[in-house]
Design an enzyme around this catalytic site. Structure first.
Site, PDB file in Angstrom:
ATOM      1  N   ASP A 100      -9.965  16.778 -33.454  1.00  0.00           N
ATOM      2  CA  ASP A 100     -11.408  16.612 -33.670  1.00  0.00           C
ATOM      3  C   ASP A 100     -12.070  17.936 -33.257  1.00  0.00           C
ATOM      4  OD1 ASP A 100     -11.313  16.648 -30.928  1.00  0.00           O
ATOM      5  OD2 ASP A 100     -12.520  14.844 -30.646  1.00  0.00           O
ATOM      6  N   TYR A 127      -7.739  11.458 -38.542  1.00  0.00           N
ATOM      7  CA  TYR A 127      -8.107  11.494 -37.131  1.00  0.00           C
ATOM      8  C   TYR A 127      -7.960  10.112 -36.479  1.00  0.00           C
ATOM      9  CZ  TYR A 127     -10.770  11.187 -32.937  1.00  0.00           C
ATOM     10  OH  TYR A 127     -11.105  10.909 -31.650  1.00  0.00           O
ATOM     11  N   GLU A 136     -13.074   4.464 -31.059  1.00  0.00           N
ATOM     12  CA  GLU A 136     -12.793   5.699 -31.800  1.00  0.00           C
ATOM     13  C   GLU A 136     -13.696   5.817 -33.022  1.00  0.00           C
ATOM     14  OE1 GLU A 136     -11.176   8.333 -31.113  1.00  0.00           O
ATOM     15  OE2 GLU A 136     -10.391   7.575 -29.225  1.00  0.00           O
TER      16      GLU A 136
END
Ligand code: SF4
Length: 357
Positions: free
Chosen positions: A135, A117, A34
């Site tokens: 996102d 996020y 990520e």
């Protein structure tokens, strides 16, 4: 909401791309992926992800690693603060969480480099918590699906997108649901012309009904990219070459490069080089032979770097604007963590084969 969730999950399970980080449930590996995927394309991330995990397979390995080795493994991915934060967070996880990533959003967000996020991605994908992710892909899908026709970056719209994503995540399999939204944005609801006939949400989609999907999301114009010119030198001394390191904060923080600096307005590259060497490394050179230039586009600026091969410098090294220096063989220089611009620059010096005097 239920129908949207069901369609998304069914579509995702049948159509998801086979990506290495989707074959694991290891929160550490998901965290690495990520972090790498922020600002970087999937295809570019895959080899870095695999090499990084080979080299630093768990939190302890990353926490104990040499900072230069971590930056070296990251070199080429850009946005180097991500790598520095990753290691700082790994050290914190090793010290305060027994080496295991915490599974709730607040504890995750307390770690360096983990924002809203990444915390949502980890909590939902690694721990199946009903937490949202927004996102660029999710924002585009939601703006079209829900017909949001105001600036996607405005605070009110950002708040709404997170609220809508949070409502969607409050159902079965939140990790898969979030990944389904991102996957749909990456492969079907793409920027420009979306591929609506292949979309599982076409019946519920406001923009598809209104026929303005290609115009969404609404974005105000980005500020123009600034052009910057700089000069740097191959400075040899007794078979070695000078490398300098940028301070940890700021653009390309912690990366090694050839000494030099930005040119002032209307300054000739050679004159700027002499000045920068005096001001930033305290050294004087008599001759500087022009070798060529490299261009590199960053997010907000376009850099043109002029490169010179110099004679052995005079004076003692005094740094201003760098935090370390080393005199190295050209081979050792090439192994230090350095950014893409410097890799192009070193290639100009013919693989750094001839150190000069
Ligand atoms: Fe995007 Fe088209 Fe699907 Fe709407 S129908 S979510 S615009 S791909």
């Amino acid at each position: 909401m239920t129908a949207i969730r069901r369609s998304l999950l069914r579509w995702y399970r049948a159509n998801q791309r086979d990506l290495p980080w989707r074959r694991t449930r290891d929160p550490y590996a998901i965290w690495i992926s990520e972090t790498m995927l922020q600002q970087t394309r999937v295809e570019a991330v895959i080899p870095y992800y695999e090499r990084f995990l080979d080299r630093f397979p768990d939190v302890a390995a990353l926490a104990d690693a040499d900072a230069d080795d971590v930056l070296g493994a990251w070199a080429g991915l850009g946005y180097y603060s991500r790598a520095r934060n990753l290691q700082a967070a790994a050290r914190q996880v090793a010290q305060s969480h027994g080496g295991r990533l915490p599974d709730d959003v607040d504890a995750l967000r307390a770690l360096p480099g983990i924002g809203r996020y990444t915390a949502g991605a980890l909590a939902s994908i690694a721990f199946d918590r009903p937490e949202p992710i927004v996102d660029g892909n999710v924002a585009r899908v939601l703006s079209r699906l829900l017909g949001i026709r105001e600036d996607i970056k405005s605070p009110a719209v950002v708040r709404r997108l997170w609220d809508e994503a949070a409502a969607l995540a409050k159902g079965p399999s939140p990790g898969d649901l979030n990944q389904a939204l991102m996957e749909l944005g990456a492969t079907v609801c793409v920027p420009g012309e979306p591929r609506c006939p292949r979309c599982p949400l076409r019946r519920q989609c406001d923009a598809q009904r209104a026929g303005d999907a290609a115009a969404l999301p609404v974005q105000t114009k980005k500020p123009p990219v600034k052009s910057v010119a700089a000069a740097a030198a191959w400075l040899p001394r007794r078979g070695k070459v000078l490398a300098v390191r940028r301070p940890p904060q700021g653009l390309l923080g912690g990366m090694w490069e050839l000494p030099g600096g930005e040119l002032e307005a209307r300054e000739e590259p050679a004159a700027g080089l002499h000045r920068a060497l005096r001001e930033r490394v305290g050294l004087r050179v008599r001759s500087a032979e022009y070798v060529g230039r490299v261009d590199h586009l960053f997010t907000h600026r376009r850099l043109r770097l002029h490169l010179f091969r110099c004679d052995a410098p005079e004076g003692r090294t005094r740094l201003a604007g760098f935090d370390a220096h080393r005199w190295l063989s050209p081979k050792a220089l090439a192994t230090l963590p350095h950014a893409a611009t410097m890799r192009k620059a070193l290639a100009l010096f013919d693989g750094a084969s001839a150190p000069g005097t």
